[in-house]
Write a protein that holds these residues in place. Structure first.
Motif, PDB file in Angstrom:
ATOM      1  N   ARG A 220       0.827  -1.205   0.000  1.00 37.47           N
ATOM      2  CA  ARG A 220       0.000   0.000   0.000  1.00 37.47           C
ATOM      3  C   ARG A 220       0.861   1.256   0.000  1.00 37.47           C
ATOM      4  N   ILE A 221       1.915   1.246   0.825  1.00 40.01           N
ATOM      5  CA  ILE A 221       2.802   2.411   0.876  1.00 40.01           C
ATOM      6  C   ILE A 221       3.523   2.600  -0.453  1.00 40.01           C
ATOM      7  N   GLU A 222       4.002   1.513  -1.020  1.00 38.37           N
ATOM      8  CA  GLU A 222       4.697   1.618  -2.305  1.00 38.37           C
ATOM      9  C   GLU A 222       3.785   2.211  -3.373  1.00 38.37           C
ATOM     10  N   HIS A 223       2.491   1.843  -3.341  1.00 34.86           N
ATOM     11  CA  HIS A 223       1.556   2.439  -4.301  1.00 34.86           C
ATOM     12  C   HIS A 223       1.381   3.924  -4.032  1.00 34.86           C
ATOM     13  N   SER A 224       1.311   4.299  -2.752  1.00 37.45           N
ATOM     14  CA  SER A 224       1.153   5.715  -2.407  1.00 37.45           C
ATOM     15  C   SER A 224       2.331   6.549  -2.897  1.00 37.45           C
ATOM     16  N   ARG A 225       3.474   5.924  -3.071  1.00 32.22           N
ATOM     17  CA  ARG A 225       4.678   6.647  -3.482  1.00 32.22           C
ATOM     18  C   ARG A 225       4.836   6.732  -4.996  1.00 32.22           C
ATOM     19  N   THR A 226       3.970   6.053  -5.741  1.00 31.77           N
ATOM     20  CA  THR A 226       4.019   6.154  -7.190  1.00 31.77           C
ATOM     21  C   THR A 226       3.393   7.472  -7.637  1.00 31.77           C
ATOM     22  N   ARG A 227       3.636   7.851  -8.884  1.00 30.51           N
ATOM     23  CA  ARG A 227       3.045   9.084  -9.418  1.00 30.51           C
ATOM     24  C   ARG A 227       1.522   9.007  -9.367  1.00 30.51           C
ATOM     25  N   GLY A 229      -0.298   7.076  -7.356  1.00 28.81           N
ATOM     26  CA  GLY A 229      -0.760   7.041  -5.974  1.00 28.81           C
ATOM     27  C   GLY A 229      -0.763   8.396  -5.314  1.00 28.81           C
ATOM     28  N   ARG A 230       0.188   9.255  -5.675  1.00 26.44           N
ATOM     29  CA  ARG A 230       0.296  10.582  -5.064  1.00 26.44           C
ATOM     30  C   ARG A 230      -0.843  11.504  -5.486  1.00 26.44           C
ATOM     31  N   GLU A 231      -1.505  11.191  -6.592  1.00 27.59           N
ATOM     32  CA  GLU A 231      -2.533  12.090  -7.110  1.00 27.59           C
ATOM     33  C   GLU A 231      -3.737  12.173  -6.173  1.00 27.59           C
ATOM     34  N   ASN A 232      -4.076  11.077  -5.516  1.00 27.90           N
ATOM     35  CA  ASN A 232      -5.159  11.091  -4.534  1.00 27.90           C
ATOM     36  C   ASN A 232      -4.523  11.237  -3.151  1.00 27.90           C
ATOM     37  N   VAL A 233      -4.337  12.474  -2.724  1.00 28.72           N
ATOM     38  CA  VAL A 233      -3.556  12.764  -1.524  1.00 28.72           C
ATOM     39  C   VAL A 233      -4.141  12.105  -0.286  1.00 28.72           C
ATOM     40  N   ASP A 234      -5.434  12.277  -0.067  1.00 29.72           N
ATOM     41  CA  ASP A 234      -6.040  11.758   1.164  1.00 29.72           C
ATOM     42  C   ASP A 234      -5.983  10.236   1.220  1.00 29.72           C
ATOM     43  N   GLU A 235      -6.160   9.589   0.095  1.00 33.63           N
ATOM     44  CA  GLU A 235      -6.054   8.128   0.068  1.00 33.63           C
ATOM     45  C   GLU A 235      -4.619   7.691   0.318  1.00 33.63           C
ATOM     46  N   ASN A 239      -3.286   5.441   3.499  1.00 39.03           N
ATOM     47  CA  ASN A 239      -2.597   4.162   3.294  1.00 39.03           C
ATOM     48  C   ASN A 239      -1.278   4.082   4.057  1.00 39.03           C
ATOM     49  N   TRP A 240      -0.732   5.227   4.421  1.00 35.81           N
ATOM     50  CA  TRP A 240       0.579   5.253   5.081  1.00 35.81           C
ATOM     51  C   TRP A 240       0.382   5.755   6.507  1.00 35.81           C
ATOM     52  N   GLU A 241       0.006   4.879   7.421  1.00 32.44           N
ATOM     53  CA  GLU A 241      -0.261   5.261   8.798  1.00 32.44           C
ATOM     54  C   GLU A 241       1.039   5.509   9.559  1.00 32.44           C
ATOM     55  N   GLY A 242       0.881   6.119  10.733  1.00 36.44           N
ATOM     56  CA  GLY A 242       2.057   6.495  11.509  1.00 36.44           C
ATOM     57  C   GLY A 242       2.900   5.321  11.956  1.00 36.44           C
ATOM     58  N   LEU A 243       2.270   4.207  12.293  1.00 41.28           N
ATOM     59  CA  LEU A 243       2.954   2.966  12.659  1.00 41.28           C
ATOM     60  C   LEU A 243       2.204   1.802  12.040  1.00 41.28           C
ATOM     61  N   VAL A 244       2.841   0.644  11.992  1.00 44.79           N
ATOM     62  CA  VAL A 244       2.183  -0.581  11.557  1.00 44.79           C
ATOM     63  C   VAL A 244       1.892  -1.406  12.801  1.00 44.79           C
ATOM     64  N   SER A 245       0.606  -1.723  12.993  1.00 44.06           N
ATOM     65  CA  SER A 245       0.171  -2.535  14.136  1.00 44.06           C
ATOM     66  C   SER A 245       0.646  -1.960  15.466  1.00 44.06           C
ATOM     67  N   GLY A 246       0.742  -0.634  15.537  1.00 50.14           N
ATOM     68  CA  GLY A 246       1.146   0.006  16.781  1.00 50.14           C
ATOM     69  C   GLY A 246       2.576  -0.264  17.187  1.00 50.14           C
ATOM     70  N   ARG A 247       3.419  -0.766  16.258  1.00 45.98           N
ATOM     71  CA  ARG A 247       4.762  -1.198  16.646  1.00 45.98           C
ATOM     72  C   ARG A 247       5.859  -0.737  15.702  1.00 45.98           C
ATOM     73  N   TRP A 248       5.655  -0.835  14.389  1.00 48.69           N
ATOM     74  CA  TRP A 248       6.760  -0.675  13.444  1.00 48.69           C
ATOM     75  C   TRP A 248       6.665   0.590  12.597  1.00 48.69           C
ATOM     76  N   SER A 249       7.801   1.233  12.386  1.00 48.80           N
ATOM     77  CA  SER A 249       7.979   2.212  11.323  1.00 48.80           C
ATOM     78  C   SER A 249       8.665   1.511  10.163  1.00 48.80           C
ATOM     79  N   LEU A 250       8.236   1.840   8.947  1.00 44.85           N
ATOM     80  CA  LEU A 250       8.816   1.238   7.744  1.00 44.85           C
ATOM     81  C   LEU A 250       9.705   2.270   7.052  1.00 44.85           C
ATOM     82  N   VAL A 251      10.969   1.927   6.895  1.00 33.48           N
ATOM     83  CA  VAL A 251      11.964   2.875   6.387  1.00 33.48           C
ATOM     84  C   VAL A 251      12.812   2.198   5.319  1.00 33.48           C
TER      85      VAL A 251
END
Length: 425
Positions: A220-227, A229-235, A239-251
């Motif tokens: 989902r994040i990779e799609h949000s980073r495509t050209r 995916g970026r066009e629909n800002v709110d979506e 798709n890119w929440e602050g953490l994954v499952s309350g535990r992980w940052s993805l970097v």
């Protein structure tokens, strides 16, 4: 370990998140990268200024300013913070407000601060837009823009900046450990390919459901980073929440051959808690205290909104609070909970209220045992916790609590907190 995110040629909302998770360099350089992406989206006033800070209930310290900031602007920012009253700092940094202008948040309540602002700026600027990104553990980063006219944050800004702030706050936590990060570091619990396939997993990430969640979120994040995916800002932001499952940052992580991986780093805010709350319950309570809605907390921690609602209910139940309002008041950065001091008494750790906050006359009718129980209740300990500490049954504690309530003419722990504060506090 080299952790970096690349940004597109044209700034957009997703590019701010990418710049935030570029962990290289010092704080000044990190702020400059974030501001370079944020400036075109703010689109008004002067070029933005960025600074880091550390804020506790009783102290406030400025940190670094964004690289390349004119000395005159840095001086102005430092001077305005030096002259700021405690109430002004409370409004700006301890209310949990993410984005607002000074004319919305500060000036109507503190006219003297408005006068000071005009004197410093010599009437060249009329307002200030501030965006606060709290890490959740006392540190944070702010973005400020001087405005030529009195203004307000737009609805779009109020909707999107809290989401951006969740990521910049997470990045602040990551920056404190970035220098020590390597693939062997225990905080990295999964390594994934850019298509979501799990290359390696350890600890909780080894669980089959956890791997499936990480795989889905990476895609989902990779799609949000495509050209596209970026066009629909709110979506894309959703798709890119602050953490994954309350535990992980993805970097992003690049190996020596410049092959890109995505690493899942354990990055949940850590809160030691002596009152019987679980770490997750304490995390949620802290964000409730900042005035965040269940929806905003869910985004920040990467959990469902229903999970946040249920967690909030458990906290209220454990602390004997009748409403979310009491919980907000208790955990607010400038609230009663933050004014409790930790003391060691007879080899026991207690959170007790400073004498300047307590109306000691109300203690006169309480027995010694009831006073000790009251101290523990103020700190938020449950009946079960108090019973264990005192070596008696929970039933006995429940009876003593009711006796305290009767003597002090209160009906709940929330009312107890208010009752014991001195008038005017």
């Amino acid at each position: 370990m080299r952790v970096i995110r690349t940004s597109p040629n044209q700034a957009d909302w997703i590019s701010i998140i990418e710049a935030g998770y570029n962990l290289e360099g010092n704080d000044s350089q990190w702020l400059r990268r974030v501001l370079d992406q944020a400036a075109p989206l703010l689109g008004r006033g002067t070029n933005p200024l960025g600074w880091t800070f550390h804020c506790t209930p009783t102290t406030f310290n400025l940190g670094s300013f964004s690289e390349g900031t004119p000395k005159a602007l840095t001086y102005l920012a430092r001077m305005s913070h030096t002259l700021a009253t405690e109430k002004s700092l409370d409004l700006t940094y301890r209310t949990g407000t993410v984005i607002a202008t000074a004319s919305e948040l500060v000036f109507p309540r503190l006219p003297d601060m408005h006068k000071m602002f005009k004197n410093l700026l010599k009437s060249r600027m009329r307002d200030l837009l501030v965006i606060n990104c709290q890490s959740g553990v006392g540190s944070g980063a702010s973005i400020g823009v001087l405005l030529k006219e009195t203004s307000k944050a737009t609805d779009q800004e109020k909707r999107r900046w809290p989401q951006i702030a969740a990521h910049l706050g997470a990045a602040m936590r990551l920056r404190s450990i970035a220098a020590a990060l390597s693939l062997e570091n225990s905080t990295i619990e999964a390594v994934l390919e850019s298509d979501g396939d799990v290359y390696d997993a350890r600890g909780p990430a080894k669980d089959r459901d956890a791997r499936a969640t990480l795989r889905a979120i990476v895609r989902r994040i990779e799609h949000s980073r495509t050209r596209e995916g970026r066009e629909n800002v709110d979506e894309a932001l959703a798709n890119w929440e602050g953490l994954v499952s309350g535990r992980w940052s993805l970097v992003d992580y690049f190996d020596s051959d410049q092959r890109r991986f995505i690493v899942a780093i354990k990055n949940d805010p850590a809160y030691p808690d002596p009152r019987g709350l679980t770490p997750r319950e304490r995390q949620v309570a802290e964000y409730v205290g900042l005035g965040r809605s269940s929806k905003e907390i869910a985004y920040t921690l990467g959990l469902s909104e229903s999970a946040i609602t249920n967690c909030t209910a458990r906290v209220q139940d454990k602390l004997g609070m009748a409403s979310r309002t009491e919980l907000v008041s208790f955990f607010a950065p400038n609230g009663f909970r933050r004014k409790l001091a930790e003391k060691s008494i007879s080899d026991e750790r207690f959170l007790i209220a400073s004498s300047s906050l307590i109306n000691t006359k109300d203690f006169e009718n309480l027995s010694e045992a009831e006073r000790e129980i009251t101290v523990l209740m103020i700190a938020g300990s449950t009946n079960a916790d108090i019973a264990e500490k005192r070596g008696v049954s929970e039933y006995t504690i429940a009876n003593q609590v009711q006796s305290i309530f009767r003597k002090l003419c209160v009906r709940s722990r929330g009312e107890l907190v208010v009752k014991l504060q001195k008038p005017g506090k």
